[in-house]
Design a protein around this motif. Structure first.
Motif, PDB file in Angstrom:
ATOM      1  N   ASN A  32       0.043  19.648   7.988  1.00  0.00           N
ATOM      2  CA  ASN A  32      -0.680  18.570   7.312  1.00  0.00           C
ATOM      3  C   ASN A  32      -0.547  18.621   5.791  1.00  0.00           C
ATOM      4  OD1 ASN A  32      -2.298  20.751   6.650  1.00  0.00           O
ATOM      5  ND2 ASN A  32      -4.216  19.818   7.319  1.00  0.00           N
ATOM      6  N   GLY A  33       0.432  19.367   5.289  1.00  0.00           N
ATOM      7  CA  GLY A  33       0.616  19.487   3.844  1.00  0.00           C
ATOM      8  C   GLY A  33      -0.102  20.690   3.281  1.00  0.00           C
ATOM      9  N   HIS A  34      -1.346  20.911   3.687  1.00  0.00           N
ATOM     10  CA  HIS A  34      -2.084  22.098   3.259  1.00  0.00           C
ATOM     11  C   HIS A  34      -1.573  23.346   3.989  1.00  0.00           C
ATOM     12  CE1 HIS A  34      -4.947  19.680   1.055  1.00  0.00           C
ATOM     13  NE2 HIS A  34      -5.160  18.944   2.122  1.00  0.00           N
ATOM     14  N   ALA A  35      -1.325  23.192   5.275  1.00  0.00           N
ATOM     15  CA  ALA A  35      -0.890  24.319   6.097  1.00  0.00           C
ATOM     16  C   ALA A  35       0.043  23.819   7.178  1.00  0.00           C
ATOM     17  CB  ALA A  35      -2.095  25.028   6.715  1.00  0.00           C
ATOM     18  N   ALA A  36       0.876  24.743   7.656  1.00  0.00           N
ATOM     19  CA  ALA A  36       1.799  24.421   8.740  1.00  0.00           C
ATOM     20  C   ALA A  36       1.912  25.627   9.653  1.00  0.00           C
ATOM     21  CB  ALA A  36       3.173  24.041   8.187  1.00  0.00           C
ATOM     22  N   ALA A  37       2.259  25.378  10.897  1.00  0.00           N
ATOM     23  CA  ALA A  37       2.494  26.472  11.833  1.00  0.00           C
ATOM     24  C   ALA A  37       3.649  27.334  11.339  1.00  0.00           C
ATOM     25  CB  ALA A  37       2.790  25.915  13.219  1.00  0.00           C
ATOM     26  N   HIS A  38       3.537  28.632  11.574  1.00  0.00           N
ATOM     27  CA  HIS A  38       4.509  29.570  11.000  1.00  0.00           C
ATOM     28  C   HIS A  38       5.935  29.291  11.453  1.00  0.00           C
ATOM     29  CE1 HIS A  38       5.135  32.087  14.657  1.00  0.00           C
ATOM     30  NE2 HIS A  38       3.938  31.638  14.966  1.00  0.00           N
ATOM     31  N   GLU A  39       6.104  28.711  12.652  1.00  0.00           N
ATOM     32  CA  GLU A  39       7.466  28.450  13.130  1.00  0.00           C
ATOM     33  C   GLU A  39       8.129  27.299  12.383  1.00  0.00           C
ATOM     34  OE1 GLU A  39       4.738  26.176  16.069  1.00  0.00           O
ATOM     35  OE2 GLU A  39       4.696  28.069  14.948  1.00  0.00           O
ATOM     36  N   LEU A  40       7.368  26.593  11.536  1.00  0.00           N
ATOM     37  CA  LEU A  40       7.925  25.478  10.772  1.00  0.00           C
ATOM     38  C   LEU A  40       8.343  25.874   9.360  1.00  0.00           C
ATOM     39  CD1 LEU A  40       5.471  22.615  11.818  1.00  0.00           C
ATOM     40  CD2 LEU A  40       7.761  23.089  12.707  1.00  0.00           C
ATOM     41  N   ARG A  41       8.254  27.161   9.039  1.00  0.00           N
ATOM     42  CA  ARG A  41       8.705  27.619   7.725  1.00  0.00           C
ATOM     43  C   ARG A  41      10.190  27.254   7.540  1.00  0.00           C
ATOM     44  NH1 ARG A  41       6.580  31.461   4.295  1.00  0.00           N
ATOM     45  NH2 ARG A  41       5.135  32.168   5.946  1.00  0.00           N
ATOM     46  N   GLY A  42      10.489  26.607   6.440  1.00  0.00           N
ATOM     47  CA  GLY A  42      11.852  26.168   6.187  1.00  0.00           C
ATOM     48  C   GLY A  42      12.182  24.818   6.787  1.00  0.00           C
ATOM     49  N   VAL A  43      11.248  24.270   7.581  1.00  0.00           N
ATOM     50  CA  VAL A  43      11.459  22.967   8.216  1.00  0.00           C
ATOM     51  C   VAL A  43      10.625  21.896   7.522  1.00  0.00           C
ATOM     52  CG1 VAL A  43      11.300  21.663  10.374  1.00  0.00           C
ATOM     53  CG2 VAL A  43      11.964  24.085  10.422  1.00  0.00           C
ATOM     54  N   VAL A  44       9.350  22.210   7.249  1.00  0.00           N
ATOM     55  CA  VAL A  44       8.477  21.286   6.531  1.00  0.00           C
ATOM     56  C   VAL A  44       7.864  22.019   5.333  1.00  0.00           C
ATOM     57  CG1 VAL A  44       7.922  20.007   8.633  1.00  0.00           C
ATOM     58  CG2 VAL A  44       6.416  21.855   7.880  1.00  0.00           C
ATOM     59  N   GLU A  45       7.454  21.262   4.330  1.00  0.00           N
ATOM     60  CA  GLU A  45       6.823  21.856   3.154  1.00  0.00           C
ATOM     61  C   GLU A  45       5.314  21.976   3.376  1.00  0.00           C
ATOM     62  OE1 GLU A  45       7.716  19.932  -0.471  1.00  0.00           O
ATOM     63  OE2 GLU A  45       9.889  20.145  -0.281  1.00  0.00           O
ATOM     64  N   ALA A  46       4.757  23.103   3.014  1.00  0.00           N
ATOM     65  CA  ALA A  46       3.318  23.324   3.118  1.00  0.00           C
ATOM     66  C   ALA A  46       2.916  24.398   2.121  1.00  0.00           C
ATOM     67  CB  ALA A  46       2.933  23.734   4.531  1.00  0.00           C
ATOM     68  N   THR A  47       1.633  24.405   1.760  1.00  0.00           N
ATOM     69  CA  THR A  47       1.133  25.421   0.846  1.00  0.00           C
ATOM     70  C   THR A  47       1.158  26.797   1.488  1.00  0.00           C
ATOM     71  OG1 THR A  47      -0.298  23.757  -0.175  1.00  0.00           O
ATOM     72  CG2 THR A  47      -0.842  26.072  -0.588  1.00  0.00           C
ATOM     73  N   ARG A  48       0.895  26.833   2.778  1.00  0.00           N
ATOM     74  CA  ARG A  48       0.909  28.112   3.493  1.00  0.00           C
ATOM     75  C   ARG A  48       1.339  27.883   4.932  1.00  0.00           C
ATOM     76  NH1 ARG A  48      -4.265  28.751   6.098  1.00  0.00           N
ATOM     77  NH2 ARG A  48      -5.560  26.919   5.661  1.00  0.00           N
ATOM     78  N   TYR A  49       1.824  28.961   5.538  1.00  0.00           N
ATOM     79  CA  TYR A  49       2.274  28.930   6.922  1.00  0.00           C
ATOM     80  C   TYR A  49       1.459  29.939   7.710  1.00  0.00           C
ATOM     81  CZ  TYR A  49       6.140  26.335   4.884  1.00  0.00           C
ATOM     82  OH  TYR A  49       6.880  25.405   4.216  1.00  0.00           O
ATOM     83  N   VAL A  50       0.918  29.518   8.859  1.00  0.00           N
ATOM     84  CA  VAL A  50      -0.009  30.358   9.602  1.00  0.00           C
ATOM     85  C   VAL A  50       0.362  30.376  11.082  1.00  0.00           C
ATOM     86  CG1 VAL A  50      -1.889  29.876   7.982  1.00  0.00           C
ATOM     87  CG2 VAL A  50      -1.624  28.464  10.026  1.00  0.00           C
ATOM     88  N   LYS A  51      -0.039  31.448  11.744  1.00  0.00           N
ATOM     89  CA  LYS A  51       0.141  31.526  13.195  1.00  0.00           C
ATOM     90  C   LYS A  51      -0.831  30.606  13.906  1.00  0.00           C
ATOM     91  CE  LYS A  51       0.204  34.837  17.023  1.00  0.00           C
ATOM     92  NZ  LYS A  51       0.014  36.269  17.418  1.00  0.00           N
ATOM     93  N   GLY A  52      -1.999  30.432  13.340  1.00  0.00           N
ATOM     94  CA  GLY A  52      -3.024  29.597  13.955  1.00  0.00           C
ATOM     95  C   GLY A  52      -3.946  30.409  14.848  1.00  0.00           C
TER      96      GLY A  52
END
Length: 278
Positions: A5-25
């Motif tokens: 959502n721009g603020h955070a993204a699932a960790h598997e999306l690192r390098g695929v979408v831009e986000a402030t942080r990447y998390v496992k959830g």
């Protein structure tokens, strides 16, 4: 379908979408009978989650949790207070709705109802009732073990007959066309996405000369329904504002002539057949 959502993204999306942080959830469980899954905080309802369903939380702020439904991968926002810690289910509700009783007695005043497809964890077998992890009691006949499935999607959809039409709805309280198809197919062991355009990838396309049969899906742009036989359509639609049976010929003529939100538009766009699970 993208858990970002721009603020955070699932960790598997690192390098695929831009986000402030990447998390496992964090996996959490719905603790209300129903909760809306919206396209934005305080936004429009896109779908609903049922009691006991799992939701992967990616981001939390201002009382809302953004994440992804484990039922179908659908992403959106839910009220944070509707979620609790993950609880491993043992059974699911296989009746259109069931009451949660405070005691294992038929005349005990029920406190709330939950709906078809809801997940519960049974902690004690009381004979006619099953005690669940919330401390409530559910009629035994309304539950199935977690892996149990029905055989006939149309028979499942028929259980929702008369249910009010509700855009984004997923339960006996209110349901839309693709929600009805999803609930029926999942109950019969088929993976099924949430929206009708996604569901057009299910099964195989019928050849033009192949007659329709029970269980076939008929699609319009923005609408879907089950065939109960070669001529009768069972669908949740905004024309009847309910789950209803309607001759396919009448539905086809009406939708081609006018259509509209909640009932599709244009001519029939696809006819799909889903083979039974083995």
């Amino acid at each position: 379908m993208t858990p970002a959502n721009g603020h955070a993204a699932a960790h598997e999306l690192r390098g695929v979408v831009e986000a402030t942080r990447y998390v496992k959830g964090t996996i959490r469980t719905v603790q209300q009978p129903l909760v809306n899954l919206s396209d934005a905080p305080r936004g429009e309802r896109a779908s609903q989650l049922l009691f006991g369903e799992a939701f992967r939380v990616i981001d939390e702020r201002d009382g809302f949790a953004f994440g992804q439904s484990l039922r179908d991968g659908y992403c959106g926002y839910v009220l944070g207070g509707a979620l609790t810690r993950q609880d491993a289910a043992t059974h699911w509700v296989a009746a259109p709705a069931t009451h949660l009783y405070p005691k294992p007695r038929l005349k005990a005043p029920p406190e709330v109802a939950i709906f078809f497809g809801s997940h519960v964890r049974v902690t004690s077998d009381m004979g006619d009732f099953q005690k669940i992890s919330t401390g409530h009691f559910v009629p035994t006949g309304h539950l199935q073990k977690l892996r149990a499935r029905f055989a006939d999607p149309v028979g499942v959809a028929d259980m929702f007959l008369g249910t009010p039409y509700l855009w984004g709805g997923s339960s006996r309280w209110g349901i839309d066309c693709s929600g009805l198809v999803q609930q029926a197919l999942i109950a019969c062991g088929h993976d099924c996405p949430r929206d009708s355009d996604q569901q057009r990838g299910l099964g195989r396309e019928l050849h033009p000369e192949e007659p329709l049969q029970r269980g076939d899906l008929v699609f319009w742009d923005g609408h879907v329904g089950f065939m109960s036989d070669a001529e009768m359509l069972l669908h949740a639609n905004a024309f009847h504002m309910a789950v209803a049976y309607e001759p396919l010929s009448e539905a086809r003529a009406r939708i081609a002539a006018s259509g509209g939100a909640g009932q599709g538009s244009g001519e029939i766009a696809a006819r799909r057949r889903i083979e039974p699970t083995r």
